[in-house]
Motif scaffolding. Structure first.
Motif, PDB file in Angstrom:
ATOM      1  N   LEU A  45     -19.087 138.666 -10.026  1.00 34.68           N
ATOM      2  CA  LEU A  45     -20.389 138.483  -9.381  1.00 34.68           C
ATOM      3  C   LEU A  45     -20.455 137.055  -8.865  1.00 34.68           C
ATOM      4  CD1 LEU A  45     -23.296 139.491  -8.763  1.00 34.68           C
ATOM      5  CD2 LEU A  45     -23.942 138.583 -11.012  1.00 34.68           C
ATOM      6  N   ARG A  46     -20.802 136.904  -7.591  1.00 34.83           N
ATOM      7  CA  ARG A  46     -20.749 135.586  -6.961  1.00 34.83           C
ATOM      8  C   ARG A  46     -22.096 135.220  -6.354  1.00 34.83           C
ATOM      9  NH1 ARG A  46     -16.375 134.509  -2.269  1.00 34.83           N
ATOM     10  NH2 ARG A  46     -17.978 135.572  -1.065  1.00 34.83           N
ATOM     11  N   LEU A  47     -22.611 134.052  -6.718  1.00 35.87           N
ATOM     12  CA  LEU A  47     -23.834 133.494  -6.142  1.00 35.87           C
ATOM     13  C   LEU A  47     -23.444 132.238  -5.370  1.00 35.87           C
ATOM     14  CD1 LEU A  47     -26.155 133.734  -9.284  1.00 35.87           C
ATOM     15  CD2 LEU A  47     -25.793 135.460  -7.527  1.00 35.87           C
ATOM     16  N   SER A  48     -23.903 132.131  -4.122  1.00 33.09           N
ATOM     17  CA  SER A  48     -23.501 130.975  -3.302  1.00 33.09           C
ATOM     18  C   SER A  48     -24.650 130.482  -2.435  1.00 33.09           C
ATOM     19  CB  SER A  48     -22.288 131.335  -2.431  1.00 33.09           C
ATOM     20  OG  SER A  48     -22.526 132.540  -1.712  1.00 33.09           O
ATOM     21  N   PRO A  49     -25.676 129.886  -3.044  1.00 34.15           N
ATOM     22  CA  PRO A  49     -26.800 129.356  -2.255  1.00 34.15           C
ATOM     23  C   PRO A  49     -26.346 128.211  -1.367  1.00 34.15           C
ATOM     24  CG  PRO A  49     -26.925 128.594  -4.516  1.00 34.15           C
ATOM     25  CD  PRO A  49     -25.809 129.601  -4.479  1.00 34.15           C
ATOM     26  N   GLY A  50     -26.984 128.091  -0.200  1.00 35.53           N
ATOM     27  CA  GLY A  50     -26.578 127.025   0.714  1.00 35.53           C
ATOM     28  C   GLY A  50     -27.497 126.928   1.919  1.00 35.53           C
ATOM     29  N   MET A  51     -27.002 126.225   2.938  1.00 39.46           N
ATOM     30  CA  MET A  51     -27.779 125.997   4.152  1.00 39.46           C
ATOM     31  C   MET A  51     -26.896 126.240   5.379  1.00 39.46           C
ATOM     32  SD  MET A  51     -30.185 122.693   3.279  1.00 39.46           S
ATOM     33  CE  MET A  51     -31.317 123.115   4.621  1.00 39.46           C
ATOM     34  N   TYR A  52     -27.515 126.852   6.410  1.00 39.88           N
ATOM     35  CA  TYR A  52     -26.860 127.116   7.684  1.00 39.88           C
ATOM     36  C   TYR A  52     -27.614 126.356   8.772  1.00 39.88           C
ATOM     37  CZ  TYR A  52     -24.109 131.070   5.847  1.00 39.88           C
ATOM     38  OH  TYR A  52     -23.228 131.853   5.145  1.00 39.88           O
ATOM     39  N   PHE A  53     -26.880 125.606   9.589  1.00 35.93           N
ATOM     40  CA  PHE A  53     -27.482 124.844  10.679  1.00 35.93           C
ATOM     41  C   PHE A  53     -26.907 125.351  12.007  1.00 35.93           C
ATOM     42  CE2 PHE A  53     -26.966 122.216   6.916  1.00 35.93           C
ATOM     43  CZ  PHE A  53     -28.236 121.695   6.723  1.00 35.93           C
ATOM     44  N   GLY A  54     -27.779 125.725  12.943  1.00 37.50           N
ATOM     45  CA  GLY A  54     -27.275 126.235  14.214  1.00 37.50           C
ATOM     46  C   GLY A  54     -28.370 126.405  15.250  1.00 37.50           C
TER      47      GLY A  54
ATOM     48  N   PHE B  12     -22.861 125.254  11.574  1.00 38.77           N
ATOM     49  CA  PHE B  12     -22.210 124.675  10.396  1.00 38.77           C
ATOM     50  C   PHE B  12     -22.926 125.157   9.147  1.00 38.77           C
ATOM     51  CE2 PHE B  12     -22.279 121.234   7.212  1.00 38.77           C
ATOM     52  CZ  PHE B  12     -20.918 121.163   6.924  1.00 38.77           C
ATOM     53  N   CYS B  13     -22.160 125.424   8.089  1.00 41.36           N
ATOM     54  CA  CYS B  13     -22.771 125.869   6.838  1.00 41.36           C
ATOM     55  C   CYS B  13     -22.107 125.201   5.642  1.00 41.36           C
ATOM     56  CB  CYS B  13     -22.703 127.395   6.697  1.00 41.36           C
ATOM     57  SG  CYS B  13     -21.046 128.093   6.750  1.00 41.36           S
ATOM     58  N   VAL B  14     -22.874 125.015   4.583  1.00 38.58           N
ATOM     59  CA  VAL B  14     -22.378 124.442   3.327  1.00 38.58           C
ATOM     60  C   VAL B  14     -23.057 125.195   2.178  1.00 38.58           C
ATOM     61  CG1 VAL B  14     -24.132 122.622   3.394  1.00 38.58           C
ATOM     62  CG2 VAL B  14     -22.101 122.333   1.976  1.00 38.58           C
ATOM     63  N   ASN B  15     -22.276 125.546   1.156  1.00 39.66           N
ATOM     64  CA  ASN B  15     -22.788 126.358   0.051  1.00 39.66           C
ATOM     65  C   ASN B  15     -22.272 125.840  -1.283  1.00 39.66           C
ATOM     66  OD1 ASN B  15     -22.487 128.241   2.534  1.00 39.66           O
ATOM     67  ND2 ASN B  15     -23.853 129.404   1.214  1.00 39.66           N
ATOM     68  N   GLY B  16     -23.043 126.076  -2.330  1.00 36.30           N
ATOM     69  CA  GLY B  16     -22.549 125.953  -3.684  1.00 36.30           C
ATOM     70  C   GLY B  16     -21.982 127.287  -4.135  1.00 36.30           C
ATOM     71  N   LEU B  17     -21.370 127.331  -5.310  1.00 31.71           N
ATOM     72  CA  LEU B  17     -20.754 128.574  -5.779  1.00 31.71           C
ATOM     73  C   LEU B  17     -20.853 128.675  -7.296  1.00 31.71           C
ATOM     74  CD1 LEU B  17     -18.999 131.144  -5.309  1.00 31.71           C
ATOM     75  CD2 LEU B  17     -17.002 129.674  -5.629  1.00 31.71           C
ATOM     76  N   PHE B  18     -21.325 129.845  -7.746  1.00 32.78           N
ATOM     77  CA  PHE B  18     -21.263 130.219  -9.161  1.00 32.78           C
ATOM     78  C   PHE B  18     -20.596 131.585  -9.234  1.00 32.78           C
ATOM     79  CE2 PHE B  18     -22.968 132.543 -12.795  1.00 32.78           C
ATOM     80  CZ  PHE B  18     -22.647 131.680 -13.842  1.00 32.78           C
ATOM     81  N   ASP B  19     -19.456 131.664  -9.916  1.00 37.21           N
ATOM     82  CA  ASP B  19     -18.666 132.897  -9.983  1.00 37.21           C
ATOM     83  C   ASP B  19     -18.609 133.368 -11.431  1.00 37.21           C
ATOM     84  OD1 ASP B  19     -16.036 134.486 -10.277  1.00 37.21           O
ATOM     85  OD2 ASP B  19     -16.263 134.338  -8.105  1.00 37.21           O
ATOM     86  N   LEU B  20     -19.089 134.588 -11.665  1.00 34.70           N
ATOM     87  CA  LEU B  20     -19.115 135.161 -13.016  1.00 34.70           C
ATOM     88  C   LEU B  20     -18.105 136.305 -13.088  1.00 34.70           C
ATOM     89  CD1 LEU B  20     -20.452 135.403 -15.844  1.00 34.70           C
ATOM     90  CD2 LEU B  20     -22.078 137.005 -14.801  1.00 34.70           C
ATOM     91  N   ARG B  21     -17.117 136.177 -13.959  1.00 36.62           N
ATOM     92  CA  ARG B  21     -16.084 137.202 -14.116  1.00 36.62           C
ATOM     93  C   ARG B  21     -16.650 138.411 -14.856  1.00 36.62           C
ATOM     94  NH1 ARG B  21     -12.231 138.433 -18.156  1.00 36.62           N
ATOM     95  NH2 ARG B  21     -10.251 139.269 -17.334  1.00 36.62           N
TER      96      ARG B  21
END
Length: 241
Positions: free
Chosen positions: A97-106, A81-90
């Motif tokens: 340009l897309r930044l998507s820090p988050g966490m992966y559990f597995g 399972f994973c969950v991320n935030g998102l910052f998208d710069l046009r």
């Protein structure tokens, strides 16, 4: 009579010509949700998803003093399972340009097989990854309420799981190169972006130095049998923007 008919035809043609742009605008307004969403310089969002990972082992032909040769493999994929935030710069009409820090559990199950006797060992390797993906997104022209795109970039990953004295141990840091594709769907109140991404680890993540196993060569033989181990992932993500 003919003159009157020609005048009537001209009036109908002019009326249709004047009405067509208005009708097109009305139809366009009905078909296009959030028509100015892509004109914003930047926007935020989040994502949830599932992923599966695999370990690719490279063997070195090591044989123990007792003549044992071990083959190590990950026999099956396990979902995480994973969950991320998102910052998208046009950047322009097509690139972002897309930044998507988050966490992966597995977790991953690893199987060890001795080639001569058929003896088997198993280990479950759990992971909690903090990831920092940086991607370039290239989107096609919008078609009504859909806009397909491709994405590629790099994803540093850091495993914050507490390390144990297992048969095999993986390093805490890795970096993936990723490529994927998806589609922006424009809904009345937000954008929904289902995406599939393929991630390939660049470094050897096997912990070769195991001072905790110096006094237990029966466990250290599995690490000695491997030249390296690399990781790969397939990630299915749903972004909400």
């Amino acid at each position: 009579m003919m003159k009157t008919l020609r005048i009537l035809i001209h009036i109908i043609v002019i009326a249709v010509a004047c009405a067509t742009p208005a009708a097109a605008r009305t139809l366009n307004d009905k078909l296009h949700n959030r028509p100015y969403a892509d004109m914003r310089k930047w926007h935020l969002g989040f994502s949830v998803g599932a992923y599966t990972s695999d370990l690719l082992f490279t063997h070195n032909g090591y044989t123990t003093e007792g003549g044992e040769q071990w083959r190590i493999d990950q026999p099956a994929y396990q979902p995480g399972f994973c969950v991320n935030g998102l910052f998208d710069l046009r950047l322009n009409n097509y690139f972002a340009l897309r930044l998507s820090p988050g966490m992966y559990f597995g977790s991953r199950d690893v199987s060890m097989l001795e080639l001569n006797t058929g003896a088997k060992e198993r280990q479950n390797i759990k992971s909690t990854l903090i990831v920092l993906p940086v991607d370039i997104k290239f989107a096609a022209m919008r078609l009504r309420n859909a806009r397909p795109y491709v994405v590629g970039g790099v994803m540093p990953a850091f495993d914050v799981t507490k390390k144990r004295s297992d048969i095999m141990r993986l390093k805490s840091a890795d970096c993936y190169v990723s490529i994927g594709f998806g589609c922006d769907f424009y809904l009345p109140y937000f954008k929904l972006n289902p995406e599939i991404k393929f991630c390939f680890g660049l470094s050897d993540i096997l912990e070769h130095e195991r001072p905790d196993l110096v006094d237990d060569p029966n466990k250290f033989k599995f690490t000695q049998s491997l030249a390296k181990a690399t990781s790969k992932m397939i990630v299915l993500t749903f972004y909400f923007e």
